[in-house]
Scaffold this motif. Structure first.
Motif, PDB file in Angstrom:
ATOM      1  N   PHE A  89       0.842  -1.193   0.000  1.00  0.00           N
ATOM      2  CA  PHE A  89       0.000   0.000   0.000  1.00  0.00           C
ATOM      3  C   PHE A  89       0.877   1.243   0.000  1.00  0.00           C
ATOM      4  N   LEU A  90       0.369   2.301  -0.605  1.00  0.00           N
ATOM      5  CA  LEU A  90       1.097   3.563  -0.660  1.00  0.00           C
ATOM      6  C   LEU A  90       0.088   4.686  -0.510  1.00  0.00           C
ATOM      7  N   ASP A  91       0.298   5.551   0.482  1.00  0.00           N
ATOM      8  CA  ASP A  91      -0.574   6.715   0.641  1.00  0.00           C
ATOM      9  C   ASP A  91      -0.206   7.770  -0.391  1.00  0.00           C
ATOM     10  N   ALA A  92      -1.204   8.413  -0.960  1.00  0.00           N
ATOM     11  CA  ALA A  92      -0.993   9.272  -2.122  1.00  0.00           C
ATOM     12  C   ALA A  92      -0.173  10.522  -1.825  1.00  0.00           C
ATOM     13  N   ASP A  93      -0.070  10.907  -0.567  1.00  0.00           N
ATOM     14  CA  ASP A  93       0.742  12.086  -0.236  1.00  0.00           C
ATOM     15  C   ASP A  93       2.162  11.709   0.182  1.00  0.00           C
ATOM     16  N   ASP A  94       2.512  10.427   0.071  1.00  0.00           N
ATOM     17  CA  ASP A  94       3.850   9.953   0.410  1.00  0.00           C
ATOM     18  C   ASP A  94       4.627   9.576  -0.848  1.00  0.00           C
ATOM     19  N   TRP A  95       5.895   9.175  -0.669  1.00  0.00           N
ATOM     20  CA  TRP A  95       6.695   8.708  -1.803  1.00  0.00           C
ATOM     21  C   TRP A  95       7.718   7.690  -1.315  1.00  0.00           C
ATOM     22  N   ILE A  96       8.289   6.953  -2.259  1.00  0.00           N
ATOM     23  CA  ILE A  96       9.237   5.899  -1.919  1.00  0.00           C
ATOM     24  C   ILE A  96      10.515   6.053  -2.735  1.00  0.00           C
ATOM     25  N   GLU A  97      11.630   5.587  -2.156  1.00  0.00           N
ATOM     26  CA  GLU A  97      12.904   5.612  -2.875  1.00  0.00           C
ATOM     27  C   GLU A  97      12.940   4.499  -3.918  1.00  0.00           C
ATOM     28  N   LYS A  98      13.704   4.697  -4.976  1.00  0.00           N
ATOM     29  CA  LYS A  98      13.537   3.924  -6.207  1.00  0.00           C
ATOM     30  C   LYS A  98      13.870   2.436  -6.107  1.00  0.00           C
ATOM     31  N   ASP A  99      14.634   2.011  -5.102  1.00  0.00           N
ATOM     32  CA  ASP A  99      14.959   0.586  -4.992  1.00  0.00           C
ATOM     33  C   ASP A  99      14.231  -0.102  -3.835  1.00  0.00           C
ATOM     34  N   MET A 100      13.269   0.569  -3.239  1.00  0.00           N
ATOM     35  CA  MET A 100      12.581   0.004  -2.074  1.00  0.00           C
ATOM     36  C   MET A 100      11.918  -1.331  -2.395  1.00  0.00           C
ATOM     37  N   TYR A 101      11.121  -1.386  -3.447  1.00  0.00           N
ATOM     38  CA  TYR A 101      10.389  -2.615  -3.741  1.00  0.00           C
ATOM     39  C   TYR A 101      11.311  -3.746  -4.213  1.00  0.00           C
ATOM     40  N   GLU A 102      12.394  -3.412  -4.881  1.00  0.00           N
ATOM     41  CA  GLU A 102      13.346  -4.438  -5.292  1.00  0.00           C
ATOM     42  C   GLU A 102      13.941  -5.137  -4.073  1.00  0.00           C
ATOM     43  N   ILE A 103      14.365  -4.350  -3.086  1.00  0.00           N
ATOM     44  CA  ILE A 103      14.971  -4.910  -1.874  1.00  0.00           C
ATOM     45  C   ILE A 103      13.972  -5.784  -1.118  1.00  0.00           C
ATOM     46  N   LEU A 104      12.742  -5.279  -0.963  1.00  0.00           N
ATOM     47  CA  LEU A 104      11.739  -6.025  -0.195  1.00  0.00           C
ATOM     48  C   LEU A 104      11.288  -7.284  -0.931  1.00  0.00           C
ATOM     49  N   LEU A 105      11.115  -7.204  -2.241  1.00  0.00           N
ATOM     50  CA  LEU A 105      10.707  -8.379  -3.007  1.00  0.00           C
ATOM     51  C   LEU A 105      11.765  -9.481  -2.956  1.00  0.00           C
ATOM     52  N   LYS A 106      13.023  -9.109  -3.078  1.00  0.00           N
ATOM     53  CA  LYS A 106      14.090 -10.108  -3.001  1.00  0.00           C
ATOM     54  C   LYS A 106      14.041 -10.858  -1.675  1.00  0.00           C
ATOM     55  N   ARG A 107      13.798 -10.128  -0.622  1.00  0.00           N
ATOM     56  CA  ARG A 107      13.773 -10.737   0.714  1.00  0.00           C
ATOM     57  C   ARG A 107      12.568 -11.660   0.897  1.00  0.00           C
ATOM     58  N   ILE A 108      11.400 -11.195   0.488  1.00  0.00           N
ATOM     59  CA  ILE A 108      10.192 -11.993   0.711  1.00  0.00           C
ATOM     60  C   ILE A 108      10.204 -13.259  -0.137  1.00  0.00           C
ATOM     61  N   LEU A 109      10.802 -13.173  -1.340  1.00  0.00           N
ATOM     62  CA  LEU A 109      10.879 -14.336  -2.223  1.00  0.00           C
ATOM     63  C   LEU A 109      11.961 -15.320  -1.772  1.00  0.00           C
ATOM     64  N   LYS A 110      13.086 -14.791  -1.335  1.00  0.00           N
ATOM     65  CA  LYS A 110      14.204 -15.652  -0.927  1.00  0.00           C
ATOM     66  C   LYS A 110      13.846 -16.521   0.269  1.00  0.00           C
ATOM     67  N   PHE A 111      13.126 -15.939   1.235  1.00  0.00           N
ATOM     68  CA  PHE A 111      12.844 -16.669   2.475  1.00  0.00           C
ATOM     69  C   PHE A 111      11.390 -17.125   2.580  1.00  0.00           C
ATOM     70  N   ASP A 112      10.627 -16.952   1.498  1.00  0.00           N
ATOM     71  CA  ASP A 112       9.227 -17.376   1.470  1.00  0.00           C
ATOM     72  C   ASP A 112       8.462 -16.813   2.672  1.00  0.00           C
ATOM     73  N   LEU A 113       8.562 -15.507   2.859  1.00  0.00           N
ATOM     74  CA  LEU A 113       7.945 -14.818   3.988  1.00  0.00           C
ATOM     75  C   LEU A 113       6.483 -14.488   3.702  1.00  0.00           C
ATOM     76  N   ASP A 114       5.722 -14.289   4.762  1.00  0.00           N
ATOM     77  CA  ASP A 114       4.341 -13.822   4.616  1.00  0.00           C
ATOM     78  C   ASP A 114       4.280 -12.295   4.531  1.00  0.00           C
ATOM     79  N   ILE A 115       5.163 -11.639   5.272  1.00  0.00           N
ATOM     80  CA  ILE A 115       5.251 -10.175   5.265  1.00  0.00           C
ATOM     81  C   ILE A 115       6.721  -9.797   5.336  1.00  0.00           C
TER      82      ILE A 115
END
Length: 327
Positions: A89-115
């Motif tokens: 989720f992303l609130d419309a008045d916020d923003w994210i740094e450009k590699d945030m989702y890459e880092i988080l996706l790698k982690r959740i996929l590597k360790f088969d995490l729920d969150i």
């Protein structure tokens, strides 16, 4: 390439900041894996025209305009529209740094995490504030994750700095009647279902301080819902683990103090309710003073509430001269 992550963005009258928000997602290093779901929650400004313009330019944007029913309902609609394995989720008045989702996706996929959690900073334009304690990269089991959720010190219970496995969201919905603690209640339900939660202290989500946001508006009766949420969590935590129940109880006491002080701050006194909360504080003041999870400043505010209401009112009126900061 098929999409892996849905980024759900609820928006209401966000013409001033939606471009920054959307651009920060479109600039993600894994944008080819992302679908963007914009839920226009009945905006009356130029938000719709801006969002449609973006939708026409980018084929990975899904746009839906709905009747204004609040952010919780908009998030529920977004979950329903999602077609991917993971959701964030992303609130419309916020923003994210450009590699945030890459880092988080790698982690959740590597360790088969729920969150997986990345953390956030508060962005005041000219000042960035990180309120969290320093921590290391960690994977938690369910109970460890629940305890850290309630401690709210290593990571918070906000929705937007996390990626979730869609499967665990299916049977949970945001409560449309809540404007306070809706994120906490939703997270609590999620954390009761998880097996493993990952934490990476990257803090690449920028929560932008906005005076017009729901949590910075005028106080009203709906803000009492935070107390109901926290006492509900306490009752459920008692059935799970003793230490967890202590953390939940501290959260409940803390919320009592915050609500009472905000009643006075906004001159919105529900006298019978206020006095009822005072009785609870008086009865539990020793527990409150011993509680490790309540800050000294909040303990001072709770001690202030032990006084008879008439004295609370008088002291509040001259607090500036006494240099009192109670919340």
């Amino acid at each position: 390439m098929s999409k892996v992550l849905s980024v759900i963005i609820p928006i209401y009258n966000g013409e001033k900041y939606i471009k920054r928000c959307l651009n920060s997602v479109l600039e993600q290093t894994v944008i080819n894996l992302i679908e963007i779901i914009i839920i226009n929650d009945g905006s009356t400004d130029n938000t719709e025209a801006i969002c449609i313009d973006y939708k026409n330019k980018y084929d990975n944007i899904i746009y839906s305009s709905i009747e204004n029913k609040g952010v919780s309902n908009a998030r529920n609609v977004g979950i329903h529209l999602s077609k991917t394995q993971y959701i964030t989720f992303l609130d419309a008045d916020d923003w994210i740094e450009k590699d945030m989702y890459e880092i988080l996706l790698k982690r959740i996929l590597k360790f088969d995490l729920d969150i997986v959690i990345g953390g956030y900073v508060k962005d005041y334009n000219s000042k960035i504030v990180n309120r969290f304690k320093k921590s290391k990269l960690t994977n938690y089991n369910r109970l460890e994750a629940q305890k850290n959720l309630l401690k709210n010190k290593i990571f918070g219970w906000e929705m937007c700095d996390k990626i979730y496995r869609k499967d665990i969201l299916k049977e949970i919905a945001f409560d449309n009647d809540l404007i306070i603690c809706e994120d906490l209640l939703f997270q609590w339900h999620l954390f009761k279902k998880v097996k493993r939660v990952g934490f990476i202290p990257i803090y690449k989500y920028h929560y932008c301080y906005n005076l017009d946001s729901a949590t910075n508006g005028c106080f009203n009766k709906k803000y009492l819902s935070g107390i109901k949420v926290k006492i509900r969590i306490y009752k459920e935590a008692k059935l799970i683990d003793y230490e967890l129940s202590k953390l939940a109880l501290e959260n409940y006491f803390d919320e009592l103090g915050i609500v009472c002080i905000n009643m006075m701050k906004h001159n919105y006194i529900l006298l019978n309710r206020f006095k009822c909360y005072q009785k609870i504080v008086r009865k539990n003041i020793i527990k409150i003073l011993k509680a490790k999870g309540i800050s000294k400043k909040h303990k001072l505010g709770l001690c202030f509430l032990v006084l008879p209401y008439i004295f609370c009112k008088k002291i509040w009126s001259i607090r500036k001269y006494l240099c009192l900061k109670l919340v």
